[in-house]
Write a protein that holds these residues in place. Structure first.
Motif, PDB file in Angstrom:
ATOM      1  N   UNK A 106      42.756  41.691  40.332  1.00 60.97           N
ATOM      2  CA  UNK A 106      42.364  41.484  41.730  1.00 60.97           C
ATOM      3  C   UNK A 106      43.271  42.297  42.655  1.00 60.97           C
ATOM      4  N   UNK A 107      44.575  42.324  42.351  1.00 64.72           N
ATOM      5  CA  UNK A 107      45.515  43.097  43.168  1.00 64.72           C
ATOM      6  C   UNK A 107      45.125  44.582  43.173  1.00 64.72           C
ATOM      7  N   UNK A 108      44.811  45.113  41.999  1.00 64.22           N
ATOM      8  CA  UNK A 108      44.378  46.507  41.877  1.00 64.22           C
ATOM      9  C   UNK A 108      43.139  46.757  42.736  1.00 64.22           C
ATOM     10  N   UNK A 109      42.173  45.835  42.670  1.00 65.24           N
ATOM     11  CA  UNK A 109      40.939  45.963  43.453  1.00 65.24           C
ATOM     12  C   UNK A 109      41.228  45.917  44.953  1.00 65.24           C
ATOM     13  N   UNK A 110      42.087  44.985  45.374  1.00 67.19           N
ATOM     14  CA  UNK A 110      42.433  44.875  46.796  1.00 67.19           C
ATOM     15  C   UNK A 110      43.007  46.197  47.297  1.00 67.19           C
ATOM     16  N   UNK A 111      43.974  46.742  46.566  1.00 67.92           N
ATOM     17  CA  UNK A 111      44.643  47.945  47.055  1.00 67.92           C
ATOM     18  C   UNK A 111      43.755  49.178  46.970  1.00 67.92           C
ATOM     19  N   UNK A 112      42.789  49.192  46.069  1.00 64.28           N
ATOM     20  CA  UNK A 112      41.869  50.321  46.072  1.00 64.28           C
ATOM     21  C   UNK A 112      40.933  50.225  47.282  1.00 64.28           C
TER      22      UNK A 112
END
Length: 193
Positions: free
Chosen positions: A28-34
């Motif tokens: 989820x963190x990866x998705x948020x920052x993308x």
């Protein structure tokens, strides 16, 4: 849990023991920052329900100048202190133990304005749109700032809240992320295009 990208990439982060906090998963963190970055050219971030501090630390690792971490829970505050040190970003972090509403009053007195705001409260708290309006009313949001609300996927936030416009919405199992941009000029002149 780890820092995914930037200067602190790969650093392990400690979780808060117990089930009261629910750290943002790496996926989820990866998705948020993308969706919001992936990198930043300075700015001030607010991680209001910090928990482990993972979101604010990721923002610091990706180029945010400074971040303020706030959580009510003493253990969470201790974990954030440990994690900013482990990620080598402690000198760019301020960490406070406070309730969200009281913290906003204190930040207003300081005259802080944020370019990036993370609202990842306990899922039982569903009034983040009202909290965003409070942030704006207190002058704590820069024009064009992005606000990331992580919430229970069963709860739906509005397309707009005052001058906040929803940019993106994504669902990951039980978790959803709603991202807003603060655009006060547009909301004052809605007919001008």
């Amino acid at each position: 849990m780890r820092v995914i990208a930037g200067t602190a990439k790969g650093r392990a982060l400690k979780a808060v023991p117990g089930t009261n906090t629910r750290p943002t998963t790496d996926k989820v963190k990866e998705a948020i920052f993308s969706m919001i970055g992936p990198y930043f050219d300075g700015g001030l971030a607010l991680d209001l329900f910090a928990g482990t501090g993972g979101l604010g630390i990721e923002a610091l690792s990706r180029g945010i100048d400074r971040a303020i971490f706030i959580d009510m829970d003493r253990i969470s505050v201790d974990i954030v202190k440990h994690n900013v040190t482990a990620a080598n970003v402690a000198e760019r972090a301020e960490i406070y133990r406070n309730e969200a509403g009281r913290a906003l009053k204190a930040l207003e007195k300081r005259g802080s304005a944020f370019s990036l705001i993370f609202l990842d409260p306990p899922y039982r708290m569903k009034e983040m749109d009202a909290l965003m309006l409070d942030l704006a009313e207190r002058g704590l949001v820069e024009d064009g700032a992005k606000v990331v609300v992580e919430h229970d996927a069963d709860h739906v936030y509005p397309e707009t809240a005052g001058a906040f416009e929803q940019l993106k919405y994504a669902r990951y199992g039980d978790t959803a992320v709603t991202i807003y941009r603060y655009n006060p000029v547009r909301s004052e002149h809605p007919m001008e295009e």
